[in-house]
Scaffold this motif. Structure first.
Motif, PDB file in Angstrom:
ATOM      1  N   ALA A  20       0.866  -1.181   0.000  1.00  0.00           N
ATOM      2  CA  ALA A  20       0.000   0.000   0.000  1.00  0.00           C
ATOM      3  C   ALA A  20       0.901   1.228   0.000  1.00  0.00           C
ATOM      4  O   ALA A  20       1.878   1.296   0.740  1.00  0.00           O
ATOM      5  N   GLU A  22       0.927   5.684  -0.358  1.00  0.00           N
ATOM      6  CA  GLU A  22       0.163   6.923  -0.330  1.00  0.00           C
ATOM      7  C   GLU A  22       0.462   7.707  -1.606  1.00  0.00           C
ATOM      8  O   GLU A  22       1.608   7.819  -2.019  1.00  0.00           O
ATOM      9  N   VAL A  45      -3.268   4.636  -2.238  1.00  0.00           N
ATOM     10  CA  VAL A  45      -4.211   5.199  -1.283  1.00  0.00           C
ATOM     11  C   VAL A  45      -4.184   6.719  -1.365  1.00  0.00           C
ATOM     12  O   VAL A  45      -3.113   7.326  -1.292  1.00  0.00           O
ATOM     13  N   TYR A  49      -8.432   9.827   2.126  1.00  0.00           N
ATOM     14  CA  TYR A  49      -9.166   8.693   2.669  1.00  0.00           C
ATOM     15  C   TYR A  49      -8.437   8.079   3.858  1.00  0.00           C
ATOM     16  O   TYR A  49      -9.048   7.639   4.817  1.00  0.00           O
ATOM     17  N   GLU A  50      -7.129   8.052   3.775  1.00  0.00           N
ATOM     18  CA  GLU A  50      -6.335   7.456   4.842  1.00  0.00           C
ATOM     19  C   GLU A  50      -6.458   8.291   6.121  1.00  0.00           C
ATOM     20  O   GLU A  50      -6.463   7.767   7.221  1.00  0.00           O
ATOM     21  N   HIS A  70      -3.714  -1.477   5.781  1.00  0.00           N
ATOM     22  CA  HIS A  70      -3.801  -2.314   4.578  1.00  0.00           C
ATOM     23  C   HIS A  70      -3.994  -3.782   4.969  1.00  0.00           C
ATOM     24  O   HIS A  70      -4.805  -4.492   4.355  1.00  0.00           O
ATOM     25  N   LEU A  75      -8.164   0.158   3.936  1.00  0.00           N
ATOM     26  CA  LEU A  75      -7.809   1.174   2.945  1.00  0.00           C
ATOM     27  C   LEU A  75      -8.496   0.888   1.617  1.00  0.00           C
ATOM     28  O   LEU A  75      -8.534  -0.252   1.160  1.00  0.00           O
ATOM     29  N   ARG A  76      -9.033   1.918   1.046  1.00  0.00           N
ATOM     30  CA  ARG A  76      -9.657   1.798  -0.268  1.00  0.00           C
ATOM     31  C   ARG A  76      -8.673   2.328  -1.307  1.00  0.00           C
ATOM     32  O   ARG A  76      -8.189   3.454  -1.196  1.00  0.00           O
ATOM     33  N   GLY A  77      -8.377   1.525  -2.282  1.00  0.00           N
ATOM     34  CA  GLY A  77      -7.442   1.935  -3.327  1.00  0.00           C
ATOM     35  C   GLY A  77      -8.066   2.944  -4.275  1.00  0.00           C
ATOM     36  O   GLY A  77      -9.267   2.908  -4.547  1.00  0.00           O
TER      37      GLY A  77
END
Length: 186
Positions: A20, A22, A45, A49-50, A70, A75-77
């Motif tokens: 994952a 950022e 990510v 959102y994070e 993750h 976490l949404r990609g």
């Protein structure tokens, strides 16, 4: 480049199966592509959102926090198009930049010609017209001889061959360096 490959091998040695990252600016692109090239599914990510998940809010804290989120699937990609679509988007974005403000790009071309000590824009009314573009394309291809460049004059051009030839006598050293810049403009 070598460091990214070494990092991927190090990940594999610890049994890492997915990564994952950022998305900040464009710094993530080479690292993410390297991970995917070594077979790691990567989740990109969005920082916004994070930050919605309660927890650490520092850069150092994120380094440990992102893998943990993750791992738990919190976490949404971000959406990332396929490679072909991304390439098409890049072309369309560049085309949009060129068509939205053509005057600025013409000024860049004129500046590059001036850096090459060529005064084409003084003898040709429109450097993106038939004569101007033929000459610029020849320069980008590596032709610097004023005698040859002047033969690219369109019959409708009001300037004579001798006038154009005189305007195309420049500093060859600058011409070679600046033609690399000109390649980006054409």
């Amino acid at each position: 480049m070598q460091d990214r490959h070494a990092l991927a091998a190090w990940f594999k040695s610890f049994g890492v199966t997915s990564v994952a990252m950022e998305s900040t600016g464009v710094y993530w692109v080479p690292a993410l592509k390297s991970r995917e090239g070594h077979g790691f599914p990567a989740v990109l990510v969005n920082q916004r959102y994070e930050k919605n998940v309660p927890g650490r809010k520092t850069q150092v804290g994120d380094a440990g926090w992102l893998p943990q989120l993750h791992f738990y699937g919190l976490l949404r990609g971000s959406f990332r198009p396929e490679a072909e679509i991304a390439t098409l988007c890049a072309y369309m974005r560049q085309r949009g930049r060129l068509t939205e403000n053509p005057a600025a790009h013409i000024q860049h071309m004129q500046k590059t010609l001036m850096e090459m000590t060529l005064r084409l824009h003084h003898v040709v009314s429109d450097i993106i017209g038939a004569t101007g573009m033929r000459i610029i394309r020849a320069i980008v291809s590596g032709e610097y001889d004023p005698e040859i460049l002047s033969t690219f004059r369109d019959t409708r051009c009001h300037s004579s061959l001798d006038t154009i030839k005189a305007a195309l006598v420049g500093n060859d050293c600058h011409a070679r360096a600046a033609s690399q810049v000109a390649q980006q403009l054409c």
